[in-house]
Design a protein around this motif. Structure first.
Motif, PDB file in Angstrom:
ATOM      1  N   ILE A  78       3.694   7.829 -15.079  1.00 29.02           N
ATOM      2  CA  ILE A  78       2.803   7.885 -13.915  1.00 29.02           C
ATOM      3  C   ILE A  78       1.371   7.844 -14.445  1.00 29.02           C
ATOM      4  O   ILE A  78       0.980   8.674 -15.259  1.00 29.02           O
ATOM      5  CB  ILE A  78       2.999   9.182 -13.092  1.00 29.02           C
ATOM      6  N   ARG A  79       0.619   6.867 -13.983  1.00 25.90           N
ATOM      7  CA  ARG A  79      -0.754   6.729 -14.445  1.00 25.90           C
ATOM      8  C   ARG A  79      -1.696   6.494 -13.271  1.00 25.90           C
ATOM      9  O   ARG A  79      -1.296   5.937 -12.253  1.00 25.90           O
ATOM     10  CB  ARG A  79      -0.878   5.543 -15.421  1.00 25.90           C
ATOM     11  N   LEU A  80      -2.949   6.910 -13.455  1.00 19.02           N
ATOM     12  CA  LEU A  80      -4.027   6.511 -12.558  1.00 19.02           C
ATOM     13  C   LEU A  80      -4.733   5.337 -13.213  1.00 19.02           C
ATOM     14  O   LEU A  80      -4.932   5.321 -14.429  1.00 19.02           O
ATOM     15  CB  LEU A  80      -5.007   7.668 -12.343  1.00 19.02           C
TER      16      LEU A  80
ATOM     17  N   ILE B 242       5.440   0.021  -9.657  1.00 22.60           N
ATOM     18  CA  ILE B 242       4.935   0.052  -8.287  1.00 22.60           C
ATOM     19  C   ILE B 242       3.554   0.701  -8.277  1.00 22.60           C
ATOM     20  O   ILE B 242       3.358   1.792  -8.824  1.00 22.60           O
ATOM     21  CB  ILE B 242       5.921   0.794  -7.347  1.00 22.60           C
ATOM     22  N   ASP B 243       2.572  -0.002  -7.750  1.00 22.85           N
ATOM     23  CA  ASP B 243       1.207   0.506  -7.613  1.00 22.85           C
ATOM     24  C   ASP B 243       1.017   1.032  -6.190  1.00 22.85           C
ATOM     25  O   ASP B 243       1.418   0.373  -5.217  1.00 22.85           O
ATOM     26  CB  ASP B 243       0.182  -0.599  -7.876  1.00 22.85           C
TER      27      ASP B 243
ATOM     28  N   TYR C 120      -5.719  10.569  -4.064  1.00 16.54           N
ATOM     29  CA  TYR C 120      -6.289  10.414  -5.407  1.00 16.54           C
ATOM     30  C   TYR C 120      -7.466   9.445  -5.355  1.00 16.54           C
ATOM     31  O   TYR C 120      -7.453   8.460  -4.604  1.00 16.54           O
ATOM     32  CB  TYR C 120      -5.224   9.901  -6.385  1.00 16.54           C
ATOM     33  N   GLN C 121      -8.469   9.737  -6.174  1.00 15.71           N
ATOM     34  CA  GLN C 121      -9.648   8.877  -6.196  1.00 15.71           C
ATOM     35  C   GLN C 121      -9.324   7.501  -6.769  1.00 15.71           C
ATOM     36  O   GLN C 121     -10.020   6.527  -6.471  1.00 15.71           O
ATOM     37  CB  GLN C 121     -10.758   9.537  -7.026  1.00 15.71           C
ATOM     38  N   ASN C 122      -8.279   7.413  -7.574  1.00 13.94           N
ATOM     39  CA  ASN C 122      -7.829   6.128  -8.133  1.00 13.94           C
ATOM     40  C   ASN C 122      -6.374   5.902  -7.761  1.00 13.94           C
ATOM     41  O   ASN C 122      -5.622   6.863  -7.548  1.00 13.94           O
ATOM     42  CB  ASN C 122      -7.992   6.113  -9.652  1.00 13.94           C
ATOM     43  N   PRO C 123      -5.949   4.637  -7.689  1.00 12.38           N
ATOM     44  CA  PRO C 123      -4.555   4.361  -7.341  1.00 12.38           C
ATOM     45  C   PRO C 123      -3.573   4.752  -8.441  1.00 12.38           C
ATOM     46  O   PRO C 123      -3.947   4.923  -9.609  1.00 12.38           O
ATOM     47  CB  PRO C 123      -4.545   2.847  -7.104  1.00 12.38           C
ATOM     48  N   LEU C 124      -2.313   4.888  -8.051  1.00 14.10           N
ATOM     49  CA  LEU C 124      -1.237   5.278  -8.955  1.00 14.10           C
ATOM     50  C   LEU C 124      -0.477   4.053  -9.445  1.00 14.10           C
ATOM     51  O   LEU C 124      -0.295   3.075  -8.711  1.00 14.10           O
ATOM     52  CB  LEU C 124      -0.248   6.184  -8.220  1.00 14.10           C
ATOM     53  N   ARG C 125      -0.003   4.125 -10.675  1.00  9.41           N
ATOM     54  CA  ARG C 125       0.924   3.114 -11.209  1.00  9.41           C
ATOM     55  C   ARG C 125       2.157   3.857 -11.724  1.00  9.41           C
ATOM     56  O   ARG C 125       2.080   4.632 -12.671  1.00  9.41           O
ATOM     57  CB  ARG C 125       0.266   2.300 -12.322  1.00  9.41           C
ATOM     58  N   VAL C 126       3.276   3.621 -11.064  1.00  4.48           N
ATOM     59  CA  VAL C 126       4.511   4.342 -11.365  1.00  4.48           C
ATOM     60  C   VAL C 126       5.519   3.364 -11.971  1.00  4.48           C
ATOM     61  O   VAL C 126       5.817   2.321 -11.385  1.00  4.48           O
ATOM     62  CB  VAL C 126       5.103   4.974 -10.083  1.00  4.48           C
ATOM     63  N   GLU C 127       6.034   3.707 -13.152  1.00  2.00           N
ATOM     64  CA  GLU C 127       7.037   2.875 -13.815  1.00  2.00           C
ATOM     65  C   GLU C 127       8.411   3.534 -13.695  1.00  2.00           C
ATOM     66  O   GLU C 127       8.581   4.708 -14.029  1.00  2.00           O
ATOM     67  CB  GLU C 127       6.677   2.684 -15.287  1.00  2.00           C
TER      68      GLU C 127
ATOM     69  N   SER D 284      -5.620   1.410 -17.256  1.00  2.00           N
ATOM     70  CA  SER D 284      -5.216   2.795 -17.058  1.00  2.00           C
ATOM     71  C   SER D 284      -6.376   3.746 -17.348  1.00  2.00           C
ATOM     72  O   SER D 284      -7.180   3.514 -18.258  1.00  2.00           O
ATOM     73  CB  SER D 284      -4.048   3.147 -17.973  1.00  2.00           C
ATOM     74  N   ILE D 285      -6.448   4.825 -16.572  1.00  3.51           N
ATOM     75  CA  ILE D 285      -7.469   5.849 -16.770  1.00  3.51           C
ATOM     76  C   ILE D 285      -6.872   7.072 -17.446  1.00  3.51           C
ATOM     77  O   ILE D 285      -7.403   7.583 -18.431  1.00  3.51           O
ATOM     78  CB  ILE D 285      -8.107   6.242 -15.421  1.00  3.51           C
ATOM     79  N   THR D 286      -5.763   7.546 -16.909  1.00  2.00           N
ATOM     80  CA  THR D 286      -5.122   8.723 -17.483  1.00  2.00           C
ATOM     81  C   THR D 286      -3.665   8.803 -17.045  1.00  2.00           C
ATOM     82  O   THR D 286      -3.289   8.248 -16.000  1.00  2.00           O
ATOM     83  CB  THR D 286      -5.856  10.014 -17.056  1.00  2.00           C
ATOM     84  N   LYS D 287      -2.857   9.471 -17.851  1.00  3.87           N
ATOM     85  CA  LYS D 287      -1.474   9.732 -17.475  1.00  3.87           C
ATOM     86  C   LYS D 287      -1.387  11.076 -16.763  1.00  3.87           C
ATOM     87  O   LYS D 287      -2.108  12.008 -17.102  1.00  3.87           O
ATOM     88  CB  LYS D 287      -0.565   9.749 -18.713  1.00  3.87           C
TER      89      LYS D 287
END
Length: 324
Positions: A173-175, A150-151, A157-164, A183-186
């Protein structure tokens, strides 16, 4: 203090900061002066403790929406008030603005790696917080769902989240970059706030309609495109100027930062008058098909700003030259 920026201001502020138990909020003339002061303060203390609360980048009674990056910066600051002792820098323009209650900006839900939650339950939380489901997120306050991923594009947050999520457990959880989808960072945890400054739920729309009809009794709402779009649960470009109509009670800038110690440069009395004149000149030009609007609907008048400044001056300090 002269109305010319002085590099000694930063040194004076740092002395006030170290001598106070409270965080500081410093009001300057404009965004240029705010960023200059921020850069100099960063030479004295950890830059993460120096934050700029930005102007909304729309003129009084503009029929444009606040840029998403500005909303994110404001949400981030107001969601973390009092987390650390810091210095917030802002401008006189923000003193005139009306804001939602501080609770709007606060985290409503928190999640971390290994949290037990199903995709369906997380989606229901997003729906309750007024996020909009899309195939691919492109804007603030949207989410998308693909299997167990789910994004979420939240204001925090300055960038959206990606949650698995696998087997009803958050595994990752990643940005990520909204353009490249890379992906930018976990991160180990994330928070969710309401998706926007105002909501289109049944209660929010009723408050909006009632307030609109009270303020614009002489206007036919059927002829106003913004009213019709909002009433049909659609975000309309320029609707941000009507934000106070979504609430029965709003906040001023000083209420948002009520636990902060304020410092206002002594020359700003004149600048406040200049900005007030500017607002009034724009009022005569603004209207989205409406008759002359009430300025109190959109902004705090000069008299009230001066009163708030005087009230805070009595408790805190009028300028950096004053004793605290």
């Amino acid at each position: 203090m002269n109305n010319i920026y002085d590099h000694r201001h930063a040194h004076q502020l740092i002395e006030k900061y170290h001598g106070s138990e409270n965080s500081l909020c410093v009001i300057v003339k404009n965004s240029k002066e705010a960023r200059l002061l921020k850069n100099e303060l960063c030479l004295y203390i950890d830059p993460s403790f120096i934050r700029y609360f930005p102007e909304n980048e729309i003129l009084p009674y503009d029929h444009f929406s606040i840029p998403e990056n500005i909303l994110k910066e404001r949400f981030t600051i107001l969601n973390t008030l009092n987390k650390n002792k810091d210095i917030v820098i802002s401008t006189i323009k923000n003193l005139f603005e009306l804001y939602p209650h501080i609770d709007i900006f606060k985290s409503q839900e928190s999640f971390s790696i290994n949290t037990t939650i199903s995709i369906g339950k997380l989606e229901n939380i997003l729906i309750a917080l007024n996020y909009k489901k899309t195939n691919k997120i492109e804007h603030l306050n949207e989410y998308s769902l693909r299997g167990g991923i789910i994004d979420i594009n939240t204001p925090l947050y300055q960038n959206p989240l990606r949650v698995e999520i696998f087997d009803d457990t958050i595994e990752s959880i990643r940005l990520f970059d909204i353009d490249t989808q890379l992906s930018i960072t976990k991160i180990k945890e994330f928070n969710l706030t309401k998706s926007s400054l105002y909501s289109f739920d049944k209660h929010g729309l009723k408050v909006f309609r009632d307030n609109w009809r009270e303020y614009f009794q002489d206007n036919d709402e059927r002829e106003c495109e913004i009213f019709q779009k909002i009433n049909n649960n659609e975000k309309a470009e320029g609707s941000d100027i009507y934000l106070p109509l979504f609430f029965n009670q709003t906040s001023d800038f000083f209420n948002l930062f009520k636990d902060y110690k304020f410092y206002i440069f002594s020359y700003l009395d004149k600048e406040i008058d200049i900005y007030d004149d500017y607002i009034n000149s724009n009022l005569a030009l603004a209207y989205v098909g409406l008759s002359r609007a009430k300025s109190s609907l959109f902004l705090i008048c000069n008299r009230e700003v001066q009163k708030l400044c005087n009230w805070n001056v009595a408790i805190l300090a009028a300028s950096l030259c004053a004793s605290s």
